[in-house]
Design an enzyme around this catalytic site. Sequence first.
Site, PDB file in Angstrom:
ATOM      1  N   HIS A 450     -19.001  -0.761 -30.980  1.00  0.00           N
ATOM      2  CA  HIS A 450     -19.869  -1.037 -31.759  1.00  0.00           C
ATOM      3  C   HIS A 450     -20.606   0.290 -32.618  1.00  0.00           C
ATOM      4  O   HIS A 450     -21.271   0.423 -33.459  1.00  0.00           O
ATOM      5  CB  HIS A 450     -20.819  -2.373 -31.614  1.00  0.00           C
ATOM      6  CG  HIS A 450     -21.423  -2.605 -32.636  1.00  0.00           C
ATOM      7  ND1 HIS A 450     -21.158  -3.114 -33.987  1.00  0.00           N
ATOM      8  CD2 HIS A 450     -21.138  -4.390 -32.668  1.00  0.00           C
ATOM      9  CE1 HIS A 450     -21.493  -4.432 -34.526  1.00  0.00           C
ATOM     10  NE2 HIS A 450     -21.500  -4.534 -33.772  1.00  0.00           N
ATOM     11  N   ASP A 454     -19.220  -1.289 -37.982  1.00  0.00           N
ATOM     12  CA  ASP A 454     -19.868  -2.583 -37.720  1.00  0.00           C
ATOM     13  C   ASP A 454     -19.539  -3.732 -37.973  1.00  0.00           C
ATOM     14  O   ASP A 454     -17.896  -3.097 -38.050  1.00  0.00           O
ATOM     15  CB  ASP A 454     -21.276  -2.725 -38.876  1.00  0.00           C
ATOM     16  CG  ASP A 454     -22.477  -1.545 -38.712  1.00  0.00           C
ATOM     17  OD1 ASP A 454     -22.577  -0.991 -37.845  1.00  0.00           O
ATOM     18  OD2 ASP A 454     -22.514  -1.078 -39.734  1.00  0.00           O
TER      19      ASP A 454
END
Length: 479
Positions: A450, A454
């Site tokens: 992450h 995104d």
Amino acid sequence: MAQVLEFKLPDLGEGLTEAEIVRWLVQVGDVVTVDQPVVEVETAKAMVEVPCPYGGVVTARYGEEGTELPVGAPLLTVAVGEPAAEPEGSGNVLVGYGTQAPAARRRRVRAGTATANGQARKPEPGPMTPHTRGTAPARAQLPAPTPASAPTSASAPTSASAPTQAAAAAHPAAPVSAMAPAQGPVPVISPLVRRLARDNGVDLRQLAGSGPDGLILRADVENVLRAGTAPARAADEQAVPAPAAAPRAEGEVRIPLKGIRGAVADKLSRSRREIPDATCWVDADATELLRARAAMNAAGGPKVSLLALLARICTAALARFPELNSYVDTDAREVVQLGQVHLGFAAQTERGLVVPVVRDAHARDAESLTAEFARLTEAARTGTLTPGELTGGTFTLNNYGVFGVDGSTPIVNHPEAAMLGVGRIIPKPWVHEGELAVRQVVQLSFTFDHRVCDGGTAGGFLRYVADCVEQPAVLLRTL
């Protein structure tokens, strides 16, 4: 007069710092030639045969089968017929397991004349190679390399001098040294010794090692623990007692985490510690993909595998979403996007899980990918993958559907940024063109770091892959 030369475990490359002796290929007294394989070792990445750079008679072997040795530890000694000021290697290289600089071949020496003068030298601590990106961490267990003093079995005869443990026995309580330095590194034979001392509250600075030049051996620390005379830590004014061993339950089996299994454990643990991963998934109708593959194979020529088509889809998706072909440089706090796709794929073998890497997968067509997958898979099964074929991946394709499961949330292969998982393809009810039909359905999962992107980017990547699976013609846009 024959000269006894010591051959040490060579630098294995790729950040590997130790290897386990799997099988000795020579006995003490055997005549060996330059570059003859003398031992088969297993590293955290592959099993290889190590060639000896000297020709002569084997006078001693260090370590029995199953022993782990650090890089630089002695493997064996060889009595050669012609003395030399400095031993030189053959210059040949076996996948990074090279043997120093070129040298002329030495003549063979008969065992009857060489062994009389061959005296094995005591092992010396070897340098540890620093880790590099994309390699497995060093194993935790690194037993001190010690020569065998007498043959305990038919496979491990030796003419070496007394074992290192015998030297340690001459100092049963590992006496505290008044001359111990207050600062600077402590000479210790392996990281295992440091860990053993740390876990049991032994201050290494207060020990006088029984090894060469005061080198602290594992036996020194163990003797202190057995005698109950462990010196206090600097921060604690009294010794920390060794933890009591928990009694084993009936039927309990303990399996050492070493070799490939240990490397996998270390790497996955590191991935969990360092990578904040997330997973998304989608079901896709793979009926058209299977039909396209059948049509390709019916046209003649080399057969194309389904894995190769999925790999081709991955490389096309990474071209559209290049931020996923990357890694995070934590020291520089930067995301490093890579220009080439080196595609790893998970392969289960009898020795454990390995991830061979297809180099420049983005530049290969389906036939080339099929051939390379087949070659690497066969090498994985036979244990002949080289360190170079197991490192340097930038993205991983995990086909866990071969195990008969639909979905998974895999752990990202550190230091990569993402992994695509493919479940089994099975017939399911599916709404196709407005009607309920039986279609070949597959679940795709996508696990990503992450930090590099995104959810929108990850979702876009996975959706593009699913679209290509459902409509292979979508790939024509990027061919």
